[in-house]
Design a protein around this motif. Sequence first.
Motif, PDB file in Angstrom:
ATOM      1  N   HIS A1361      50.945   6.599  21.123  1.00  0.00           N
ATOM      2  CA  HIS A1361      50.440   5.516  20.640  1.00  0.00           C
ATOM      3  C   HIS A1361      51.658   4.811  19.767  1.00  0.00           C
ATOM      4  CE1 HIS A1361      46.407   5.908  22.006  1.00  0.00           C
ATOM      5  NE2 HIS A1361      46.354   4.538  22.073  1.00  0.00           N
ATOM      6  N   ALA A1362      52.320   6.033  19.114  1.00  0.00           N
ATOM      7  CA  ALA A1362      53.351   5.513  18.447  1.00  0.00           C
ATOM      8  C   ALA A1362      54.762   5.367  19.291  1.00  0.00           C
ATOM      9  CB  ALA A1362      53.934   6.645  17.467  1.00  0.00           C
ATOM     10  N   ALA A1363      54.903   5.654  20.411  1.00  0.00           N
ATOM     11  CA  ALA A1363      55.791   5.659  21.164  1.00  0.00           C
ATOM     12  C   ALA A1363      55.741   4.183  21.889  1.00  0.00           C
ATOM     13  CB  ALA A1363      55.884   6.436  22.355  1.00  0.00           C
ATOM     14  N   LEU A1364      54.495   3.718  22.243  1.00  0.00           N
ATOM     15  CA  LEU A1364      54.126   2.635  22.753  1.00  0.00           C
ATOM     16  C   LEU A1364      54.534   1.590  21.924  1.00  0.00           C
ATOM     17  CD1 LEU A1364      52.678   0.915  25.023  1.00  0.00           C
ATOM     18  CD2 LEU A1364      50.424   1.311  23.719  1.00  0.00           C
ATOM     19  N   GLN A1365      53.865   1.637  20.797  1.00  0.00           N
ATOM     20  CA  GLN A1365      54.026   0.582  19.520  1.00  0.00           C
ATOM     21  C   GLN A1365      55.539   0.408  19.209  1.00  0.00           C
ATOM     22  OE1 GLN A1365      51.607   2.132  16.301  1.00  0.00           O
ATOM     23  NE2 GLN A1365      49.594   1.612  17.538  1.00  0.00           N
ATOM     24  N   THR A1366      56.310   1.466  19.138  1.00  0.00           N
ATOM     25  CA  THR A1366      57.690   1.323  18.781  1.00  0.00           C
ATOM     26  C   THR A1366      58.413   0.848  20.068  1.00  0.00           C
ATOM     27  OG1 THR A1366      57.535   3.369  17.473  1.00  0.00           O
ATOM     28  CG2 THR A1366      59.831   2.578  18.143  1.00  0.00           C
ATOM     29  N   THR A1367      58.163   1.012  21.177  1.00  0.00           N
ATOM     30  CA  THR A1367      58.592   0.384  22.138  1.00  0.00           C
ATOM     31  C   THR A1367      58.632  -1.163  22.352  1.00  0.00           C
ATOM     32  OG1 THR A1367      58.801   2.599  23.452  1.00  0.00           O
ATOM     33  CG2 THR A1367      59.285   0.581  24.836  1.00  0.00           C
ATOM     34  N   ARG A1368      57.488  -1.496  22.017  1.00  0.00           N
ATOM     35  CA  ARG A1368      57.134  -2.790  22.052  1.00  0.00           C
ATOM     36  C   ARG A1368      57.811  -3.645  21.234  1.00  0.00           C
ATOM     37  NH1 ARG A1368      50.523  -2.708  23.342  1.00  0.00           N
ATOM     38  NH2 ARG A1368      50.684  -2.542  25.580  1.00  0.00           N
ATOM     39  N   CYS A1459      49.953   4.435   9.385  1.00  0.00           N
ATOM     40  CA  CYS A1459      49.220   5.520   8.826  1.00  0.00           C
ATOM     41  C   CYS A1459      50.097   6.815   8.468  1.00  0.00           C
ATOM     42  CB  CYS A1459      48.273   5.802  10.075  1.00  0.00           C
ATOM     43  SG  CYS A1459      47.241   4.462  10.675  1.00  0.00           S
ATOM     44  N   CYS A1460      50.991   6.969   8.978  1.00  0.00           N
ATOM     45  CA  CYS A1460      52.002   8.087   8.523  1.00  0.00           C
ATOM     46  C   CYS A1460      52.196   7.836   7.162  1.00  0.00           C
ATOM     47  CB  CYS A1460      53.236   8.323   9.439  1.00  0.00           C
ATOM     48  SG  CYS A1460      52.526   8.877  10.975  1.00  0.00           S
ATOM     49  N   LEU A1461      52.818   6.504   6.938  1.00  0.00           N
ATOM     50  CA  LEU A1461      53.292   6.187   5.524  1.00  0.00           C
ATOM     51  C   LEU A1461      51.913   6.369   4.448  1.00  0.00           C
ATOM     52  CD1 LEU A1461      55.417   3.058   6.161  1.00  0.00           C
ATOM     53  CD2 LEU A1461      56.420   5.402   5.281  1.00  0.00           C
ATOM     54  N   VAL A1462      51.050   5.897   4.843  1.00  0.00           N
ATOM     55  CA  VAL A1462      49.652   5.930   3.792  1.00  0.00           C
ATOM     56  C   VAL A1462      49.322   7.698   3.706  1.00  0.00           C
ATOM     57  CG1 VAL A1462      47.495   5.288   3.513  1.00  0.00           C
ATOM     58  CG2 VAL A1462      48.953   3.859   4.553  1.00  0.00           C
ATOM     59  N   ILE A1463      49.297   8.166   4.521  1.00  0.00           N
ATOM     60  CA  ILE A1463      48.974   9.545   4.427  1.00  0.00           C
ATOM     61  C   ILE A1463      50.059  10.346   3.645  1.00  0.00           C
ATOM     62  CG2 ILE A1463      48.897  11.783   5.740  1.00  0.00           C
ATOM     63  CD1 ILE A1463      47.706  10.231   8.232  1.00  0.00           C
ATOM     64  N   LEU A1464      51.345  10.029   3.875  1.00  0.00           N
ATOM     65  CA  LEU A1464      52.312  10.959   2.994  1.00  0.00           C
ATOM     66  C   LEU A1464      52.208  10.293   1.612  1.00  0.00           C
ATOM     67  CD1 LEU A1464      55.442  10.577   5.580  1.00  0.00           C
ATOM     68  CD2 LEU A1464      54.102  12.603   4.752  1.00  0.00           C
ATOM     69  N   HIS A1465      51.863   9.037   1.346  1.00  0.00           N
ATOM     70  CA  HIS A1465      51.914   8.477  -0.008  1.00  0.00           C
ATOM     71  C   HIS A1465      50.429   9.062  -0.470  1.00  0.00           C
ATOM     72  CE1 HIS A1465      52.325   5.679  -3.297  1.00  0.00           C
ATOM     73  NE2 HIS A1465      51.082   5.136  -3.140  1.00  0.00           N
ATOM     74  N   LEU A1483      55.957  13.122   9.226  1.00  0.00           N
ATOM     75  CA  LEU A1483      57.493  12.938   8.936  1.00  0.00           C
ATOM     76  C   LEU A1483      58.267  13.076  10.040  1.00  0.00           C
ATOM     77  CD1 LEU A1483      57.941  15.429   5.676  1.00  0.00           C
ATOM     78  CD2 LEU A1483      58.329  12.814   5.767  1.00  0.00           C
ATOM     79  N   ALA A1484      57.756  13.938  11.177  1.00  0.00           N
ATOM     80  CA  ALA A1484      58.461  13.895  12.393  1.00  0.00           C
ATOM     81  C   ALA A1484      58.302  12.520  13.089  1.00  0.00           C
ATOM     82  CB  ALA A1484      57.701  15.220  13.109  1.00  0.00           C
ATOM     83  N   LEU A1485      57.080  12.115  12.991  1.00  0.00           N
ATOM     84  CA  LEU A1485      56.841  10.725  13.726  1.00  0.00           C
ATOM     85  C   LEU A1485      57.908   9.707  13.018  1.00  0.00           C
ATOM     86  CD1 LEU A1485      52.881  10.956  14.421  1.00  0.00           C
ATOM     87  CD2 LEU A1485      54.730  10.978  15.970  1.00  0.00           C
ATOM     88  N   LEU A1486      57.804   9.696  11.916  1.00  0.00           N
ATOM     89  CA  LEU A1486      58.497   8.782  10.963  1.00  0.00           C
ATOM     90  C   LEU A1486      60.103   8.842  11.403  1.00  0.00           C
ATOM     91  CD1 LEU A1486      56.976   8.777   7.496  1.00  0.00           C
ATOM     92  CD2 LEU A1486      57.056   6.899   9.095  1.00  0.00           C
ATOM     93  N   HIS A1487      60.572  10.087  11.575  1.00  0.00           N
ATOM     94  CA  HIS A1487      61.957  10.258  11.972  1.00  0.00           C
ATOM     95  C   HIS A1487      62.202   9.838  13.233  1.00  0.00           C
ATOM     96  CE1 HIS A1487      63.605  12.006   8.310  1.00  0.00           C
ATOM     97  NE2 HIS A1487      62.450  12.941   8.403  1.00  0.00           N
ATOM     98  N   LYS A1488      61.394  10.230  14.291  1.00  0.00           N
ATOM     99  CA  LYS A1488      61.521   9.567  15.798  1.00  0.00           C
ATOM    100  C   LYS A1488      61.157   8.321  15.924  1.00  0.00           C
ATOM    101  CE  LYS A1488      60.090  11.296  20.221  1.00  0.00           C
ATOM    102  NZ  LYS A1488      59.123  12.272  21.041  1.00  0.00           N
ATOM    103  N   ALA A1493      64.594  -0.973  10.091  1.00  0.00           N
ATOM    104  CA  ALA A1493      64.944  -1.107   8.711  1.00  0.00           C
ATOM    105  C   ALA A1493      63.958  -1.120   7.807  1.00  0.00           C
ATOM    106  CB  ALA A1493      65.954  -2.156   8.531  1.00  0.00           C
ATOM    107  N   SER A1494      62.890  -2.007   8.170  1.00  0.00           N
ATOM    108  CA  SER A1494      61.720  -2.314   7.195  1.00  0.00           C
ATOM    109  C   SER A1494      61.048  -0.815   7.047  1.00  0.00           C
ATOM    110  CB  SER A1494      60.800  -3.206   7.740  1.00  0.00           C
ATOM    111  OG  SER A1494      60.462  -2.770   9.151  1.00  0.00           O
ATOM    112  N   VAL A1495      60.885  -0.126   8.075  1.00  0.00           N
ATOM    113  CA  VAL A1495      60.141   1.144   7.975  1.00  0.00           C
ATOM    114  C   VAL A1495      61.063   2.198   6.938  1.00  0.00           C
ATOM    115  CG1 VAL A1495      59.078   3.068   9.211  1.00  0.00           C
ATOM    116  CG2 VAL A1495      58.808   0.759  10.172  1.00  0.00           C
ATOM    117  N   ILE A1496      62.004   2.336   7.209  1.00  0.00           N
ATOM    118  CA  ILE A1496      62.919   3.262   6.510  1.00  0.00           C
ATOM    119  C   ILE A1496      62.834   2.770   4.903  1.00  0.00           C
ATOM    120  CG2 ILE A1496      65.437   4.186   5.973  1.00  0.00           C
ATOM    121  CD1 ILE A1496      65.841   3.318   9.031  1.00  0.00           C
TER     122      ILE A1496
END
Length: 1504
Positions: A1361-1368, A1459-1465, A1483-1488, A1493-1496
């Motif tokens: 789902h991360a790949a799907l959302q990023t691609t879109r 969700c990754c950002l909230v979990i890490l926070h 972290l791996a999903l965030l890097h990938k 720019a907004s996510v970084i």
Amino acid sequence: MSERLLPASPNWYCSRSSDTSPKGVFGFGAKSSVYLVNVTAASPVIAGELKGHRERVSGFAFCRYPGQEEICASSSDDGSVKIWDSQKQATLKEHKAHQSTITSLHWSPVVKDLLVSGDEKGIVVCFWHNRNDTQSFFPEPRTIFCLSCSPHNENYIAVGYKDGMIVVIDISRKSEVLHRLRGHDDEIHALAWCPQPGEEELLPRAEETAEAEVANGRKVPDGERGCYLASGSKDQTVRVWSTARGKGVMTLKLPFLKRRGLGVDPTVKERLWLTVHWPHTRPTQIISSCFGGELVVWDLTRSGKQKWALLGSSSEGQNHTRIVFNMSSVCMGESRELLISTSMDRDVKCWDLETLDCCWTLPSLGGFVYSLTFSPVDTGSLALGVGDNMIRVWSTLSIQNRYDTKTFWQGIKSKVTALSWHPLKEGHLAFGTDDGKVGIYDSYSNKPPQISSSYHRKTVYTLAWGPPVPPLSFGGEGDRPTVTLYSCAGEGVILQHNPWKLAGEANDIDKVIRDTNGIKHKLSPHTDLSWKPDGEILAIGNEDGSIEILQAPALRLLCSIQQHHKIINVLRWHHEHGSQPDASHLLASGSNNATVYVHNLKSVIETPSDTPVLVTEPYRSLVGHTAKITSLAWSPHHDGRLVSVCYDGTAQVWDVLKEEAICNYRGHRGRLLCVQWSPVDPDLVWTGGDDFTVQEWAVSKQEHTKPPKGKKSIELEKKRGLQPKPKAKKKKKPAGKGHVAGDQGGREAEEGASEQEEEQEDVPVKTEHTPTTAAVSKEPRCRQPDAIVSEKNRNGGKGFSFVARESLKDEKQREKQAEAPVKKKKPRSILPLSTSMDHRSREDQQRDCLTLAAVRHSQALPSNCVPGSGAHIQLGLFGDRAALYTMFEEEGRSHIEGGHYESLNSLLLWKGDLAGALQVAIEKGELTEHLVAVSPMAGYQVWVRAVEAFVKQLCFQEQYVKAASYLLSVHKVYEAIDLLKSQQLYREAIALAKARLLPEDPVIKNLYTTWAAILERDGHYSNAAKCYLAADSTYDAAKVIAKKGDVMSLKTAAELALIVGENALSNSLALRCARELLTAQDWLGAREVLQAQESLLGHQLVFCTSELLHQCLAGTKLIDWSSASCHGWTVSSGVPFVDAVAVVWEREFGVSSADVDKVKLLHQQVKSVENPAATANIPIKQLLFHLSHDLTLAVLSSVALARGETVTAMLGALTRCRDATHFTLMRGWDSLCKHLGMQSVSSLKAQLDHTDTHSIAAVQSLEAFVCYFQLYEMWWNQSNERPSETQKAALPQPSVAGLQRDAQNPSEPAAVNGTGPQDTADEEQGAIPTEEGSDTLEEEPCRSQEAMLASACAVLISETHAALQTTRSVIEEIQLRLSSMMQQHLRAAATPEEQQKELHALPESGSEHEASAASQSGASTAESTSLTSLIASVSEYNKQLAEIPEHIKRYPFPDVIECCLVILHMGRDSASALPEDLQRRCLALLHKYGTAASVIKARHKFCA
């Protein structure tokens, strides 16, 4: 001139016949005058009267321009508009620009010299009086009922019409119609503009403000601020209109109030008049009249049904008892505003709008004042007998209320012509009426009066209390009344009534007089009586002018006074407490001869002779009046002081002992009918007359001494001549044949001005008297006005009918004149030329004889002699037929020259030349019905041509119906129908077509459909539907009824469509109606509508689920639950929702799992309805209904054991909540699922077929959303442990963008829809509770937070789902860049003019977006990104998107990067760290995938 005044009643059925100036002067039109009243909160003061109109005043208005508040204007049925100075009471200017009756008038609040008026023909006239300029406008060919000038725009005028149309015109643009406001179905009675400009603060409706500011197809300019306009109509509604948008924004239905007061005759049926007023200091309130005289205050800002309050509800008797016609208000100080209202009950009331109580009441009179009498027991109580069929009792000594009156109407059906107070019993008042009724009222009770069973045959003129005479005088003191009631009426009979037994037979005292005095002859008809105050002597006046003095109780005749020679109108004895010894024996009398005689009868009474004495000389003769005497009154404070009133319009005070005139009062405008001297103030006198007024005046303040003579008398006559004149009757009925019947309304009758007195003689002429029977056919009495008037229409009506009451002498003279031959005007000869020859000299006529003899008996004719022509035209009548025809030709040419075509046609018909007569008539347009009737004698073709020509002639005269009838006579049915249709006489055309054509003829259907289209265009939907039904256009009939869009119309349209077999349309309309009822939470009504449609069972289930869902949420802040119209269905807290729904369905609708086919069919029916996607602006009621639809699908799938579709429906409901950003519904979805009785997500997942990839993907998405909300719940729970931090929370919706916005303060958690940790208190407010844990995790209730978090993250951290959302996201960003580049390229290629036009055409809302696109375009240019590379990138990413399985892309999923950002926070701030492998995965999903720019930026802030 007067100290106090009871004015005439305000005119009825006028849209604005009263107004109040800013300085507190209230003016109202009454008959042909305008009365001015100074208004204070304490009491009213009559300030004056504006006199000048000749007919009814139909409009009145004050100028509101500062410095000119004393200027006012009035309009009248005489066609004039006058401008007045109210202080000087003088006319300033006048115009007569109207050609029809003026119906409305208003002074512009903005332009100081602009006066606007409208008439029955639809003409609006603007009059600028400073420059004496008028301008006429004709916005609509309709009858104007009211108009009102805008207080904010000097050029805007609102006009209301008889048929319910309202138009707003701009007089600066040649009467351009700005808006046509359609909505009312009947007469517009009043229009009122909101005193506050603009439409921002009033009526805040989301659906209204969201619409574009467009009116009649044009956008409203920013500088053109609208204003609200209120209208009141006969259709029982008050509507508020937006003049900026040209549409209605609110409809107020009058409440039905059973509050008709005690002063109302229940048999009277009166029409509704709905007037409205917008108070100056209350822009959010409107005041309107109601059905029975109530005044209703509408609060426009209040929601719900109870938007109104009543004026005068604090105590009984404050309200009007009849319909209210006009209202106006005046500001007294900064905050206090007084409202003045006029009503059919003839009261003017003042109201305090702060307390809603009545401050004071000013009564008024609606008829002639026939009688005045002060109570001898209750000093100061003045009784008034009035021609409006009512009695007033006025407490003239009241200190708090100077106009304290009480009205009596029960048992009175005619004019009150005589009154008399009981001399001993307080409050007992005897009355007599125009229809011969005698009764007694108890003024201290509300009981109906006692009515005597003995009726007079004619008008009762006099009532008097006196000692009983035989047979009532027989018996002891306890067996008979001490005083009895005597009545004298127009038939010349005096009856004695027993007040103890009014039901018994009354006695005629003539029998006692004859028996006592041995009189054998018939007595003269009696016209008046008066008892001496000591009760020993009775004076009777007769129709022959004689006065008889009788001694009680046997009524022995003491003397007969033969002084008057005309009918006796009034007799009055002097009071007994005078200081002069002879004063108590003075008898004053008045008759038709204008002289008052006073006789001293001391010797006759104290030393009576054995035989009656004949008195022929008066003690005093009071000469000065110029017309008949109608009433007399002795002053109770002086010796020998008498006041007399007369038809000359004046009241005269005399010093009888000195035989001198003291003063003359001239304050009335008409003839005076009654007078009374004040019992407490020797200087005050009360008079009443036919000007509908009672006036109190001081003797010492009068400037005149004697009645007017010479020129003054002529001026007074002109003054009275200004009153409305009655229309002439073709034939007068005799006065003695009963009173004139008024309108059926009884009390609604009113009187108008009668004819002036015809008799001008000053010296009486003695005439021979002929005895008359008791049942004389002519009225023998003239003491009251010549006309006892029955009303024609209403107060202040245009014309008045009347019946003259004359003496027998006058009647006999008139009969003799009627018997004399009347010379009639000789009709014009049809042979005028030959007739004129008969008036020549005798020589010429004898010469004609010789010529005629030569013609008939000689062979040789005289030279130049042609009988029937020239100088010998007269001989054609005596010669042969040829000579006669020659004469006809000569006469015919003469008729043509004189335009006498009818005479010419007669000659041609006599000659037998019918065709010639028809030809001449056709050419001259002078065809008559007679010529057309005889035209068949000339042949069929001639007849047809004559009829066709006559039809054209009738059409030119606008007699279209008659023309169509003549076309029928020559069998031209279709032409007749087309003629009626062309003139829009569709009703007549249809009637004719159906009567003469075959039922299947297409002309009939065409007529119906054409008329229906016109009716539909004009807003008459019901009649249009009837036409469509008659034309078998059933679909159109249902559609046109539904056009109004209210519940009743939709319900009717649905039923109609069902009856005619339009099932699909019926279903659609029934659903619309049910939705409207659902919005009002009328569940019973909604179900009733849907039950009538058998094919809407599925929708009934949706409505049932919606009601149960609303019931579950009844205690929350989400909705305002109303149980006023709901079913008895309940959902217990312990019973699962789905089970409760299933039970209700099975019990009420027969839907259960036993009939799977039926359930599947219902599922398909409900699923066929597609609801739009939810947005952030969706109203909560609409959102709940859409959720009910999704839940219905879920429950139906559950009943049918279709687990996959159950999951899909639940996911749809959850997605809808997320799209609506309504976190109150989303935050505890898992617990909501339990509350609804559904299985846990994991249980559902276990029951699914694992080979069904779509169902598995759907349940995974559902599971992920549950975990998503639980993740945020746990994050907020961490925040609650730090109170100082949570106080700062005002957090946005959870998203990457939201995390980026809050990256500046990473210690605060994100929120959804502005809901932070503080919203956990919402559980106490009724929000859906959340539970500690999730069914997607293990089912152990005491698991640690770390385990719960880890389990939730396992579901949410989905790389697919991360790949799907990023691609879109990347594809969307590239497409935006492509779009920006294309726009930049187009701008560069455009010319400068096109660039400027495009810049102006850009919407303001898009300015930020354009700037953002430009910046992105600049950035892409800086990076040297080419268009080709971007297109290639899009293609590459689309390929990657295609590789992802379809079932993954089909269902929504939470944002994995978020969700990754909230979990890490959370892992950073949590006391116990999250598992390292979980953090590494995030972290791996965030890097990938988090390369945006907004996510970084968010990662650096949240995870640093």
